[in-house]
Design an enzyme around this catalytic site. Structure first.
Site, short mmCIF file in Angstrom:
data_model
loop_
_atom_site.label_atom_id
_atom_site.label_comp_id
_atom_site.label_asym_id
_atom_site.label_seq_id
_atom_site.Cartn_x
_atom_site.Cartn_y
_atom_site.Cartn_z
N TRP A 148 -1.12 -4.32 5.12
CA TRP A 148 -2.20 -3.28 5.71
C TRP A 148 -3.36 -2.23 5.38
CZ3 TRP A 148 -1.88 1.39 6.86
CH2 TRP A 148 0.32 1.54 6.78
N ASN A 149 -2.91 -1.88 4.49
CA ASN A 149 -3.42 -0.39 4.00
C ASN A 149 -5.08 -0.74 3.06
OD1 ASN A 149 -2.25 -1.21 1.27
ND2 ASN A 149 -1.84 1.28 0.82
N LYS A 172 -0.01 -14.95 3.27
CA LYS A 172 0.44 -13.76 5.11
C LYS A 172 0.16 -12.55 4.59
CE LYS A 172 3.40 -11.67 7.09
NZ LYS A 172 2.91 -10.42 8.07
N PRO A 173 -0.79 -11.96 5.27
CA PRO A 173 -1.58 -11.07 5.74
C PRO A 173 -0.56 -10.21 6.04
CG PRO A 173 -2.90 -12.51 6.83
CD PRO A 173 -2.21 -13.18 6.54
N GLY A 224 5.28 -3.84 1.09
CA GLY A 224 6.21 -3.33 1.86
C GLY A 224 6.89 -1.80 1.69
N SER A 225 7.74 -1.88 2.27
CA SER A 225 8.54 -1.09 2.28
C SER A 225 9.90 -2.16 1.74
CB SER A 225 8.94 -0.52 3.21
OG SER A 225 10.21 -1.56 4.37
N GLU A 246 6.23 -5.01 -4.82
CA GLU A 246 5.24 -3.82 -5.06
C GLU A 246 5.91 -2.64 -4.13
OE1 GLU A 246 3.99 -0.59 -4.27
OE2 GLU A 246 1.99 -1.72 -3.85
N CYS A 280 -0.72 4.04 -1.67
CA CYS A 280 0.89 3.54 -2.22
C CYS A 280 0.73 4.31 -3.66
CB CYS A 280 1.55 2.27 -2.98
SG CYS A 280 0.53 0.83 -3.48
N GLU A 374 8.53 8.47 1.55
CA GLU A 374 7.76 8.47 1.55
C GLU A 374 6.37 8.68 2.98
OE1 GLU A 374 4.48 5.33 -0.21
OE2 GLU A 374 5.82 4.03 0.92
#
Length: 503
Positions: A148-149, A172-173, A224-225, A246, A280, A374
């Site tokens: 989303w960022n 898939k956003p 994502g995480s 990533e 990120c 993070e």
């Protein structure tokens, strides 16, 4: 990179979910929660369209992708407005994101034919009768789970390169930014109608992402995480679906005694605070040698103090996109101060959801959450070190290994220090310089994930390599035959042994 507390998953039993403005909470749009059946259908349809796309010569795919790029450029304002509405970032930042997307799409389109063409491979004395080559073939259908960022730039690092390599893509956003993903697919269909459906967008939360991982795609690219990456990878492991991840970073900047402190301060403030720190590969840790630490801190604080948050014109950055990240930022800042860190600018009181005003900390213990986890917010820690060796050791102590930067008065020295950093990408005398160079691969190691997007490695990441040999003539000694006498085989072995003992 952090994940969302999914409105789509909260409403998983319903058929739709609502996106909201990060700044006001006002509803933006309603989108379907696509289930396993819808996702499977999207993949099946994409696979049909991909056959015709893969059959095209590389030059024809290039032309089609460049047509899409021109369409995106023509609609830059529309795409940027959508990004800005869904993320809350200023219009200028959203426009820059789209421009960087165009740069990467153009590079992928123009270089895929060269990078993925058949390549000759060398042979040896015993295989001189073979003509060897490598052939790069499309994987088929690639699934992409985007963040989303940077809802345009980041997923397109996989989408654009996968399409250029001859694949179809099902995107898939994030459930916070579905309209951006839908717009990308709509613009593709309008620009390249003869291959409509090659890029398909499905919407929803974690359940939709899981359905995509189980759908039979030929590779899944995820942003994502680390925690969510492990869950998605476990699903992919059930069918041995290749996986690219990533997962964010805890990027460090090293500043040497002879560095240009104005340049370093300016870059640190931008790298740490732009996009509300939700980057990120943004700057979260700074290690400055003792001689210049105090002066660097002064210049960082001076620049950060001048920034304004908000949605109006002139704001440096907007609200936190994901409400659930605000308490994480607050916990990190509070913990840093309570453990002995000094707030040079702001502090726990800077957290005013949905906004977080700039926070600059120093003297934070290396085991504090603000140094190990993070933060993903507009917070930067500038710690003092005795020398560059200590800076390198501290920078490398993180369990993340995504990006980094070095500021030095000597570019040669800066490059030497950069080569010692355990990071997938490093900039010297700038931050995030690598992100704007399409030819450079991007990715990390350890908690930052694995695999690469962008550049030649990014194109090859979405291709299957096939090794091929063509026998040009019968070999003098046919060693791969039961008809070869034992004495002949023995002479060949002794000859090889003699050759390799001398070389």
């Amino acid at each position: 990179m952090t994940d969302t507390t999914s409105a789509a998953d909260t409403a998983a039993s319903s058929t739709t979910f609502t996106t909201r403005s990060p700044a006001t909470g006002a509803p933006l749009a309603e989108h379907p929660v696509d289930g396993a059946e819808k996702v499977a259908h999207a993949v099946a349809q994409a696979r049909k369209v991909q056959e015709g796309w893969a059959a095209l010569p590389a030059a024809r795919r290039r032309d089609q992708l460049l047509r899409w790029k021109r369409s995106l450029a023509a609609e830059l304002g529309t795409v940027a407005r959508t990004v800005s509405q869904e993320t809350g970032k200023p219009a200028g930042d959203a426009e820059l994101e789209v421009v960087l997307t165009l740069e990467h799409l153009a590079w992928a389109a123009r270089n895929a034919g060269r990078v993925l063409r058949r390549r000759k491979a060398g042979t040896t004395l015993f295989t001189v009768h073979q003509r060897a080559s490598l052939v790069y073939r499309p994987l088929g259908v690639v699934g992409v789970i985007g963040p989303w960022n940077y809802p345009c730039y980041t997923p397109m690092g996989s989408v654009g390169y996968a399409l250029a390599a001859g694949n179809a893509v099902v995107l898939k956003p994030s459930e916070l930014t579905p309209a951006t993903g839908l717009l990308l697919a709509d613009l593709f269909d309008a620009a390249v109608p003869e291959h409509a459906g090659l890029l398909t967008t499905v919407t929803g939360g974690a359940s939709t992402g899981e359905a995509l991982a189980r759908s039979g795609v030929d590779k899944l690219a995820f942003t994502g995480s680390p925690g969510t990456a492990r869950k998605v990878m476990a699903v992919c492991a059930e069918s041995l679906t290749p996986f690219l991840a990533e997962c964010g970073g805890k990027d460090a900047v090293i500043v040497t005694a002879d560095a240009d402190l104005d340049a370093a301060a300016e870059a640190i403030v931008w790298g740490a605070l732009s996009n509300a720190g939700q980057t990120c590969a943004g700057v979260e840790r700074v290690y400055a040698v003792r001689e210049i630490h105090e002066e660097l801190c002064r210049r960082v604080v001076e620049r950060a103090t001048a920034l304004r948050t908000g949605t109006e014109d002139g704001a440096a950055y907007g609200p936190m996109t994901m409400p659930g990240q605000v308490p994480v930022v607050e916990r990190h800042v509070t913990g840093a101060v309570e453990s002995g860190g000094l707030a040079l600018l702001g502090g726990p009181e800077s957290v005013k959801a949905p906004y977080v005003e700039p926070v600059v900390l120093t003297g934070v213990p290396e085991d504090a959450a603000a140094m190990t986890e993070e933060t993903f917010g507009p917070v930067v820690v500038v710690n003092s070190v005795a020398d560059v060796d200590e800076a390198v050791d501290r920078a490398n102590a993180s369990r993340y290994a995504l990006g980094a930067a070095v500021f030095s008065g000597s570019t040669r020295t800066g490059a030497a220090v950069a080569s010692r950093l355990r990071a997938g990408a490093v900039s010297v005398n700038s931050v995030l310089g690598f992100a704007a160079v399409p030819a450079l691969p991007f990715g990390g190691a350890q908690e930052s994930g694995f695999g690469r997007i962008h550049g030649e490695e990014g194109l090859r990441a979405f291709a299957s390599v096939q090794s091929m040999t063509v026998q040009r003539f019968s070999p003098p000694i046919a060693l791969t035959s039961f008809e070869v006498p034992a004495a002949v085989r023995e002479r060949a072995v002794r000859m090889a042994q003699s050759l390799h003992r001398r070389r």
